[in-house]
Scaffold this motif. Structure first.
Motif, PDB file in Angstrom:
ATOM      1  N   ASP B 278       0.826  -1.208   0.000  1.00 57.92           N
ATOM      2  CA  ASP B 278       0.000   0.000   0.000  1.00 57.92           C
ATOM      3  C   ASP B 278       0.861   1.259   0.000  1.00 57.92           C
ATOM      4  O   ASP B 278       0.522   2.255  -0.631  1.00 57.92           O
ATOM      5  CB  ASP B 278      -0.937   0.005   1.218  1.00 57.92           C
ATOM      6  N   VAL B 279       1.986   1.198   0.711  1.00 54.96           N
ATOM      7  CA  VAL B 279       2.866   2.372   0.724  1.00 54.96           C
ATOM      8  C   VAL B 279       3.440   2.580  -0.672  1.00 54.96           C
ATOM      9  O   VAL B 279       3.485   3.690  -1.193  1.00 54.96           O
ATOM     10  CB  VAL B 279       3.980   2.197   1.771  1.00 54.96           C
ATOM     11  N   ALA B 280       3.855   1.488  -1.297  1.00 53.32           N
ATOM     12  CA  ALA B 280       4.421   1.606  -2.645  1.00 53.32           C
ATOM     13  C   ALA B 280       3.376   2.138  -3.621  1.00 53.32           C
ATOM     14  O   ALA B 280       3.692   2.880  -4.544  1.00 53.32           O
ATOM     15  CB  ALA B 280       4.927   0.244  -3.118  1.00 53.32           C
ATOM     16  N   GLN B 281       2.120   1.783  -3.414  1.00 50.89           N
ATOM     17  CA  GLN B 281       1.065   2.214  -4.320  1.00 50.89           C
ATOM     18  C   GLN B 281       0.568   3.621  -4.009  1.00 50.89           C
ATOM     19  O   GLN B 281      -0.263   4.145  -4.738  1.00 50.89           O
ATOM     20  CB  GLN B 281      -0.136   1.252  -4.249  1.00 50.89           C
ATOM     21  N   GLY B 282       1.048   4.189  -2.942  1.00 44.92           N
ATOM     22  CA  GLY B 282       0.614   5.533  -2.601  1.00 44.92           C
ATOM     23  C   GLY B 282      -0.683   5.577  -1.826  1.00 44.92           C
ATOM     24  O   GLY B 282      -1.193   6.647  -1.514  1.00 44.92           O
ATOM     25  N   ASP B 283      -1.250   4.396  -1.489  1.00 45.00           N
ATOM     26  CA  ASP B 283      -2.466   4.410  -0.686  1.00 45.00           C
ATOM     27  C   ASP B 283      -2.147   4.695   0.765  1.00 45.00           C
ATOM     28  O   ASP B 283      -3.033   4.975   1.555  1.00 45.00           O
ATOM     29  CB  ASP B 283      -3.181   3.061  -0.806  1.00 45.00           C
ATOM     30  N   ALA B 284      -0.877   4.578   1.126  1.00 48.57           N
ATOM     31  CA  ALA B 284      -0.429   5.003   2.452  1.00 48.57           C
ATOM     32  C   ALA B 284       0.872   5.746   2.247  1.00 48.57           C
ATOM     33  O   ALA B 284       1.578   5.530   1.263  1.00 48.57           O
ATOM     34  CB  ALA B 284      -0.233   3.811   3.369  1.00 48.57           C
ATOM     35  N   LEU B 285       1.175   6.643   3.198  1.00 48.76           N
ATOM     36  CA  LEU B 285       2.416   7.414   3.086  1.00 48.76           C
ATOM     37  C   LEU B 285       3.579   6.645   3.660  1.00 48.76           C
ATOM     38  O   LEU B 285       4.674   6.653   3.126  1.00 48.76           O
ATOM     39  CB  LEU B 285       2.281   8.696   3.905  1.00 48.76           C
ATOM     40  N   ALA B 286       3.294   6.038   4.817  1.00 50.19           N
ATOM     41  CA  ALA B 286       4.358   5.337   5.549  1.00 50.19           C
ATOM     42  C   ALA B 286       3.704   4.272   6.402  1.00 50.19           C
ATOM     43  O   ALA B 286       2.501   4.319   6.649  1.00 50.19           O
ATOM     44  CB  ALA B 286       5.125   6.321   6.428  1.00 50.19           C
ATOM     45  N   GLY B 287       4.523   3.348   6.857  1.00 49.94           N
ATOM     46  CA  GLY B 287       3.952   2.300   7.692  1.00 49.94           C
ATOM     47  C   GLY B 287       5.021   1.527   8.421  1.00 49.94           C
ATOM     48  O   GLY B 287       6.210   1.614   8.100  1.00 49.94           O
ATOM     49  N   THR B 288       4.565   0.730   9.403  1.00 48.49           N
ATOM     50  CA  THR B 288       5.496  -0.132  10.133  1.00 48.49           C
ATOM     51  C   THR B 288       5.727  -1.366   9.282  1.00 48.49           C
ATOM     52  O   THR B 288       4.794  -2.033   8.877  1.00 48.49           O
ATOM     53  CB  THR B 288       4.884  -0.559  11.472  1.00 48.49           C
ATOM     54  N   CYS B 289       6.966  -1.645   9.021  1.00 47.46           N
ATOM     55  CA  CYS B 289       7.250  -2.685   8.038  1.00 47.46           C
ATOM     56  C   CYS B 289       8.451  -3.500   8.463  1.00 47.46           C
ATOM     57  O   CYS B 289       9.440  -2.952   8.953  1.00 47.46           O
ATOM     58  CB  CYS B 289       7.506  -2.014   6.699  1.00 47.46           C
ATOM     59  N   ILE B 290       8.368  -4.786   8.276  1.00 45.34           N
ATOM     60  CA  ILE B 290       9.484  -5.624   8.679  1.00 45.34           C
ATOM     61  C   ILE B 290      10.583  -5.549   7.626  1.00 45.34           C
ATOM     62  O   ILE B 290      10.307  -5.333   6.440  1.00 45.34           O
ATOM     63  CB  ILE B 290       8.993  -7.067   8.925  1.00 45.34           C
ATOM     64  N   ASP B 291      11.800  -5.758   8.047  1.00 41.07           N
ATOM     65  CA  ASP B 291      12.931  -5.415   7.187  1.00 41.07           C
ATOM     66  C   ASP B 291      12.949  -6.134   5.845  1.00 41.07           C
ATOM     67  O   ASP B 291      13.150  -5.503   4.806  1.00 41.07           O
ATOM     68  CB  ASP B 291      14.259  -5.641   7.927  1.00 41.07           C
ATOM     69  N   PHE B 292      12.700  -7.435   5.836  1.00 41.10           N
ATOM     70  CA  PHE B 292      12.907  -8.135   4.562  1.00 41.10           C
ATOM     71  C   PHE B 292      11.866  -7.749   3.520  1.00 41.10           C
ATOM     72  O   PHE B 292      12.158  -7.691   2.330  1.00 41.10           O
ATOM     73  CB  PHE B 292      12.978  -9.652   4.751  1.00 41.10           C
ATOM     74  N   TYR B 293      10.648  -7.457   3.990  1.00 39.82           N
ATOM     75  CA  TYR B 293       9.667  -6.989   3.022  1.00 39.82           C
ATOM     76  C   TYR B 293      10.071  -5.624   2.491  1.00 39.82           C
ATOM     77  O   TYR B 293       9.997  -5.339   1.299  1.00 39.82           O
ATOM     78  CB  TYR B 293       8.273  -6.912   3.648  1.00 39.82           C
ATOM     79  N   GLY B 294      10.530  -4.778   3.423  1.00 37.95           N
ATOM     80  CA  GLY B 294      10.938  -3.434   3.013  1.00 37.95           C
ATOM     81  C   GLY B 294      12.046  -3.508   1.974  1.00 37.95           C
ATOM     82  O   GLY B 294      11.985  -2.868   0.930  1.00 37.95           O
ATOM     83  N   ARG B 295      13.039  -4.336   2.265  1.00 39.92           N
ATOM     84  CA  ARG B 295      14.187  -4.384   1.346  1.00 39.92           C
ATOM     85  C   ARG B 295      13.810  -4.989   0.005  1.00 39.92           C
ATOM     86  O   ARG B 295      14.281  -4.543  -1.035  1.00 39.92           O
ATOM     87  CB  ARG B 295      15.319  -5.201   1.978  1.00 39.92           C
TER      88      ARG B 295
END
Lengths: 355, 513, 564
Positions: B278-295
């Protein structure tokens, strides 16, 4: 009440031609019958008049108005359906009142007229019954009442009696004719039952394969059939083949297997040419049995007999084929056998038809 | 009639043919044909399952010459797994008791659920199962004692346990909670990118923060616990660890921070991949995210240019925890299970976690992007093959230490209170928040307004009250516990709800901060 | 119907339901009524009502249910009426196309719609390109007007249910009914209200009952809008919660009771048998052939509804073809590699096989049971038949997850339903039963509507000619209600193929996964998880679309349902 005119109606369903250029005129206040076998187009014509079908070509007039493009709910031509088409979710009273409600008649008036209509069809007091609680005859009468109560310009009936038993049918025939005549309604009635047509119609049209074969009063159609089909469809008849010899005025002399026979040319504007193949139509009651003198004498043998009390029916084997013969109030019962039987028929009782 | 259906049947056949034709070969023998079998229940994603499955099957074949089929059980997230394990073990124990009258306790001790390993999740989830005696001792501790030294696998790091002292579970890889944000959207709105947890509470982010749901995952609860700890540690002066007032203040700040973040939240989700998506799609600005998904999202989006999704570990605020593995009681294939555990901790297994796809000894298709737990493998020789060579968790831990004594006992309370305070009342919370922030202002400014004071009033939820009253309440196991706990939580929720409504009303009337 | 047979069937079905629905449901929901020492209590239920958050949740759910049903009707009824009354070019194709919502795969459908309507999604990209929206201030559609957004999405998803049932009802109408009204001066509009609507009521009720319960308990659509103050979301949330809160189970019990009540009331008001005394309609249907502009107008209406309803599907398709789809109307770069990757995954082929097995098995069971149950409800006179009707509808109201956990617990070794687990833990029988229980309402409702509209005399005629009960069933009744049965079975099959909760929880081993769990599995892949899941989802969509088209073609000629 309006006169109805159908002008050169053609109706095609895909490849099938149901009506092939049919024209009729029904006078105001007339009870007009459309008679024919299944599939002849009579119901289609009726539905065209009602507006439930649109003709492929041709026009329908109510009085002077061309109503061909007018949608059904504006035509004021109330129809009694063969299946009655009573609405199961409404009781008798609501069914009958339906058309009046559509015409925005006020409640008290509706109640009164519905009561009248139910009385007319002898169903007073049954207003609150459900449709599924009625017998066939009662349902038919409700359907009739429903159509009558709106005082339509014309009443259209699609084989309304075909689901009833014989006795009821006969009684309803009288009732319907009475109601229509007393109300001065113009009526178009579709049936395949020629007895019904004969007994009730002012005039009738006999349809065959999408065309009108003959149009006229009952007497006309019965005594002066224009075609072999009509003569065979209405009542019983014997058809005899022959060749025209000579025509004198209304009458023609026809060469047949039993010698020359004379008959009346019933079809207007047709004169059989000498040598032309023709068909003679001789009704069973036209043959006189065993009379000493008479016109058109032939001789045959009785091969079968049915004694029906009021009348007796013989099947007589003659040179022109097996003839049905009917004698009213028979004083003598003749048995089948070798004894030759002399039959005669008046010239005017024999119709000469095109082959 | 068949003529009409022929095209349809042909179409159907063509559609069904596609997957059959595209089917890839696999090291793992098809279910029925393998000589050996291993049953693993796991929340790990498809990538990890696929890569480790293939690698271990190859390892097992090389070691024993036998083919292996791994039966992965994936009921969903950790809460689903907990439920499945509880349900299965309870049934198995009941059956064991019934079938062994007179020897119930023994039978129960031996009863199993047809599964061999519990692989992945968080320490809290493992602690729960462990407390019910559902794990057996791991042999790897005996066969490879050299792995359990401080410079290989430390017992604790940043305050988190990396293996169980009784050898009942061991951490296999590291993970860290962080913040992912959409650089594009942040730029568009003209705000500063987030750097710390507290930045997610910035009113500028309102409505566009994607939060993980602590009620469904122990790791997420831990994350919120750490946010509170960060706030508490700011207040506690070194040397004065007994300062109750400081703890209360820190605790309040922590709770308020959670409130503000929740007020900014668009939703609370238990689907970990939803947040970065959702953050990547712009539906959210930021979020709590675990490292491996983020990377992995960073890499995926960075293929064609600068990535718009960035992941950062928050400054000063997060510990590094492990994903454990344990062998279940009554495992039907315990020898293979123990071997699997050893494999996962071996060089081969450990490097599989982060090596680039296609690297020698690395994953075949996709790198799981997890960090190995073994410290000794972060060498100059290995790092070039890592997908995330710069992560270096052991060096870059940020200095945060998880302090169990401070809030660990309140773990369950925190989860329930969070639900009462933020989730059940989210509608009222958001309404008040939107009204309070419509005239602008920073978080501090808004908190100082009359409405803000009511909104952030946590007097009924003070630190000592929580530790002294609520923790025992939630820990009760007696008959009336369930009812009393749910009633107390409903009461707390009700207080917050009233507060939020009052704050909304006040903000509606009042003017600027 | 033979009284003995009716009682026998009722007893049998009740026993089946008791074992395979009530027992699992109660084993889970029962938590809400028990104190730990086993005593019955209504405290938890009372607490739910005392808690304003749950009260609002229930109220919102009810409101959504009612509004969605009305909106669904507003779409479905005109469409079925148009298809019934008029013949226009493309009617056959369009009539099948508008059933598209049926085939939206789970998980990825929500993602797809978010790609279309999200902040940087397709719609906004289009509006920005057209200059109708400021690039720096895109509208967040999914955050605004959430209630009506949910209603709209529900309606666009559920209208096929109502459409199919109404179409079947209309096709069973005697055209003379409408013609008689027309003949007596009733304009087409009034005719609709006075005659068509009342007579089509059985079909309308059949569909509306399902739609209401569905919308009332719908979980996925509110989540797309992050609308959490609604009972089903609160239940889902609560069940997955690790805190062991009994509130969600109490909530489920309340939802069940409300659903049953609403169903009973509306059945009493609208679901009565109205026709049935009429002879079967004769050939000519009074269809009007529309040409030119008017025909085009009809086609456009159908096409428009189709396009709206297909938005999520478009989203899923585009997602499956995309590398990175952001801020553009359609993805900039298109690729097929996700299809190769997804369809080539080793879990896919077995999952297809499994789904087909489970769904077909369940549909078959539902067909047989459904006919028997509908028979009892419509043709018998035993007292319990209304209760039977309500009982059969209940599974719709129980959240899938609740039932799934119930089945899970009860199918463990040593527990009563363990006999449904086959060799090597094969859950096929359990899944077929679970699917069958939850899809039964579709078949029953449709069959009931069909029987209500058909004339018992037709069956009596067969009996009097010496046909026994089964032969009458096979040769007379089934052909008569064929259209209705087809509608119900199509719905049951499609929904069984797309089922989520039971599939996730009960299919433990990979080799037993149905397609929905395969999609869920792919979703968690690192990197391209969403695209892979979308690719498999598209495959499932295509497959189901073909299957449904085939079924429609099969039924169309005889049943007059789809007029293909």
């Amino acid at each position: 009440m309006d006169a109805i005119r159908a002008d050169s109606i053609v109706k095609k369903f895909g490849q099938v031609t149901a009506l092939d250029g049919v024209s009729v005129e029904v006078a105001a206040g007339e009870l007009f019958f459309l008679l024919g076998a299944s599939g002849c187009g009579k119901t289609t014509l009726l539905r065209c008049i009602a507006g439930l079908e649109t003709p492929t070509s041709g026009h329908i007039f109510f009085g002077d108005r061309d109503v061909t493009q007018l949608p059904p709910h504006k035509r004021e031509a109330a129809m009694v359906f063969q299946s009655y088409a009573l609405w199961p979710h409404l009781n008798v009273e609501r069914n009958v009142a339906f058309g009046l409600e559509e015409r925005k008649v006020d409640k008290a008036e509706i109640r009164r007229r519905v009561g009248e209509a139910l009385e007319l069809v002898h169903l007073s007091g049954m207003g609150d019954r459900g449709i599924d609680q009625l017998s066939g005859g009662q349902q038919q009468r409700v359907a009739l009442a429903r159509a009558l109560v709106v005082r339509p310009k014309c009443l259209l009936l699609d084989e309304p009696l075909s689901n009833l038993d014989a006795k009821l049918r006969i009684e309803m025939r009288r009732e319907i004719r009475r109601i229509v005549k007393e109300g001065g309604l113009t009526g178009v009635y579709v049936t395949h039952d020629q007895e019904e047509a004969l007994s009730m119609a002012d005039r009738m049209a006999v349809l065959n394969k999408g065309r009108i074969e003959q149009l006229g009063t009952a007497e006309d159609v019965y005594r002066n059939p224009h075609t072999a089909f009509v003569s065979g469809f209405i009542g019983e008849t014997n058809l005899v083949k022959g060749k025209a010899l000579e025509v004198r005025g209304e009458f023609a002399m026809i060469e047949s297997a039993a010698g020359p026979l004379v008959g009346r040319v019933t079809r207007p504007e047709w004169v059989p040419a000498a040598g032309e193949e023709v068909i003679l139509s001789i009704r069973p009651e036209a043959w006189r049995v065993d009379s000493q003198s008479g016109e058109n004498p032939i001789t045959g043998k009785i091969i079968e007999r049915s004694y029906l009390g009021q009348r007796i029916q013989y099947l007589v084997d003659t040179p022109v084929g097996i003839q049905q013969v009917v004698e009213l109030n028979p004083h003598l019962v003749r048995e089948p056998g070798e004894t030759p039987l002399r039959l005669t028929a008046r010239h005017s009782d024999v119709a000469v038809l095109q082959a | 009639m068949m003529r009409r259906f022929l095209p349809i049947l042909l179409l159907l056949a063509a559609v069904i043919a596609a997957p059959i034709l595209l089917r890839r070969n696999s090291e793992l023998a098809a279910a029925g044909h393998a000589q050996d079998r291993l049953v693993i229940i796991t929340p790990h994603n498809e990538t990890i399952r696929s890569e480790f499955g293939e690698a271990f099957a190859a390892h097992w074949k090389a070691k024993t010459g036998r083919t292996l089929y791994i039966d992965w059980r994936i009921p969903g997230g950790t809460s689903d797994i907990t439920r499945v394990l509880n349900s299965s073990f309870e049934a198995a124990e009941a059956l064991a008791k019934k079938q062994n009258p007179g020897h119930e306790a023994e039978a129960v001790k031996k009863s199993g659920v047809g599964m061999d390993l519990f692989f992945g999740g968080g320490e809290p989830d493992f602690a729960g199962q462990m407390s019910k005696d559902r794990f057996v001792e791991l042999e790897v501790f005996k066969t490879h004692p050299e792995w359990f030294k401080e410079d290989v696998i430390p017992a604790k790091f940043t305050g988190e346990n990396y293996y169980n002292p009784k050898h009942l579970w061991v951490g296999t890889c590291l993970s860290q909670m962080g913040i992912c944000y959409n650089a594009d959207s942040v730029r568009r709105l003209g705000i500063l990118p987030p750097r710390r947890w507290a930045d997610l509470a910035d009113p500028a982010y309102a409505g566009y923060v994607a939060l993980a749901d602590p009620t469904k995952s122990g790791s997420v609860t831990r994350m919120f616990e750490m946010m509170i700890q960060e706030q508490m540690k700011k207040r506690i002066v070194k040397g004065k660890e007994d300062d109750e007032a400081a703890k209360e203040e820190g605790w309040k700040n922590g709770i308020n921070l959670l409130q503000a973040m929740a007020a900014n939240a668009r939703y609370f989700t238990d689907a970990a991949s939803k947040i970065p998506h959702d953050v990547a799609q712009g539906d959210a600005l930021a979020g709590t995210c675990i490292d491996f998904y983020g990377r992995s999202y960073e890499e995926k989006l960075g293929r064609r240019g600068p990535t718009r999704l960035l992941w950062i570990p928050p400054l000063g605020g997060t510990s590094i925890s492990v994903d454990p593995i344990a062998v279940l009681r009554g495992a039907p294939h315990s020898e293979i299970a123990q071997e699997f555990v050893t494999f996962v901790l071996s060089d081969a297994g450990q490097l599989l976690w982060n090596y680039k796809a296609g690297a020698p000894g690395g994953p075949r298709e996709t790198s799981p992007r997890r960090l190995p737990v073994r410290r000794d493998l972060y060498t100059v020789k290995n790092l070039p093959w890592f997908s995330d060579p710069d992560a270096l968790p052991y060096e870059r831990s940020g200095g945060f230490e998880y302090d169990a004594a401070l809030t660990n006992s309140a773990f369950n309370v925190l989860r329930q209170v969070y639900r009462a305070m933020c989730m059940d009342t989210h509608q009222e919370m958001k309404e008040a928040w939107d009204l309070m922030r419509r005239n602008g202002g920073t978080l501090e400014e808004i908190a100082a307004t009359p409405a803000g004071k009511v909104f952030f009033d946590t007097s009924h939820l003070g630190y000592s009250h929580v530790m002294k009253e609520l923790v025992p309440l939630v820990g009760r196991k007696d008959n009336m516990a369930k009812l009393d706990i749910s009633r107390e939580m409903a009461r707390i929720s009700g207080i917050f709800r009233e507060n939020y409504k009052k704050a909304a009303a006040m903000a509606r009337e009042g003017g600027r901060p | 119907m033979n009284r003995g047979a009716a009682i026998g069937i009722t007893a049998f079905v009740t026993a089946l339901f008791a074992a395979f629905f009530i027992y699992p449901a109660i084993s889970v929901i029962g938590e809400a009524f028990k104190t730990p020492d086993g005593k019955f209590t209504l405290d938890f239920v009372g607490d739910v009502f005392r808690n304003p958050v749950y009260r609002e949740g229930l109220w919102n759910a009810l409101a959504l249910g009612v509004a969605s049903t009305l909106a669904t009707f507003a779409i479905a009824f005109p469409l079925s009426l148009l298809a019934y009354r008029y013949d226009f070019r493309g009617r056959g194709v369009l009539g099948v196309l508008i059933l598209i919502p049926l085939v939206l795969p789970p998980f990825v459908g929500a993602i797809g719609i978010k790609h279309m309507l999200g902040v940087q999604g397709s719609l906004n990209a289009l509006l920005i390109d057209l200059g109708a929206m400021n690039r720096n201030a895109p509208v967040d559609w999914l955050a605004r007007g959430r209630f009506w957004g949910i209603v709209a999405m529900n309606a666009l998803h559920l209208y096929p249910i109502l459409y199919m049932n109404i179409s079947a009802a209309l096709s069973n109408l005697d055209p003379a009914m409408e013609q008689a009204a027309e003949n007596l001066g009733c304009s087409p509009a009034r005719r609709l209200w006075r005659i068509t609507l009342p007579l089509a009521m059985p079909g309308i009720f059949a569909g509306a009952a399902i739609v209401f319960v569905w919308a009332f308990t719908e979980l996925g659509v509110p989540l797309v809008f992050d609308y959490t103050r609604v009972a089903p979301v609160q239940v889902f949330d609560g069940i997955k919660d690790l805190t062991g809160n009994p509130a969600p189970y109490a909530l489920v019990a309340i939802i069940l009771v409300i659903s049953a009540l609403v169903f009973a009331i509306t059945k009493a008001l609208f679901g009565r048998q109205t026709s049935g005394a009429q002879p079967r309609p004769k050939g000519r249907g009074g269809e009007v052939k529309l040409t030119g502009l008017r025909g085009l107008g009809c086609a456009i209406i159908f096409g428009f509804v189709f396009l709206l309803a297909a938005l999520p599907h478009a989203g899923v398709v585009l997602l499956s073809l995309s590398e990175d789809w952001y801020k553009t109307v359609t993805p900039v770069v298109l690729t097929f590699r996700h299809y190769v990757d997804a369809l080539g995954s080793e879990i896919v082929v077995p999952s297809i096989k499994n789904s087909l097995l489970y769904a077909s098995g369940a549909t078959l069971i539902d067909l047989i049971l459904g006919i028997a149950i509908a028979w009892v409800i419509v043709r018998s006179k035993i007292k319990g038949r209304s209760l039977l009707d309500a009982l059969v509808m209940l599974p719709l109201a129980v959240p899938g997850l609740v039932l799934a956990f119930g089945y899970l617990a009860l199918s463990e070794p040593g527990r009563p339903l363990n006999f449904l687990i086959g060799k090597d833990g094969n859950p096929a029988a359990l899944l077929i039963v679970a699917y069958a229980v939850r899809r039964l309402p579709y078949v029953v409702r449709s069959a009931v509507a069909g029987l209500q509209q058909s004339n018992p005399a037709l069956e009596e005629a067969a009996r009097s000619l010496g046909a026994g009960a089964f032969r009458t069933l096979r040769r007379v009744s089934l052909p008569l209600i064929g259209a209705n049965l087809a509608a119900g079975c199509i719905l049951a099959f499609a929904f069984a193929m797309l089922e989520v909760s039971d599939s996730l929880i009960l299919a433990k081993q990979t080799e037993h996964f149905p397609i929905t769990k395969a999609i869920y599995t792919l979703l968690s892949s690192l990197g391209d998880g969403h695209e892979l899941a979308a690719a498999l989802g598209v495959w499932a969509m295509v497959f189901l679309a073909i299957a449904i088209t085939g079924a429609a073609a099969l039924v169309g000629k005889r049943g007059g349902l789809f007029r293909v």
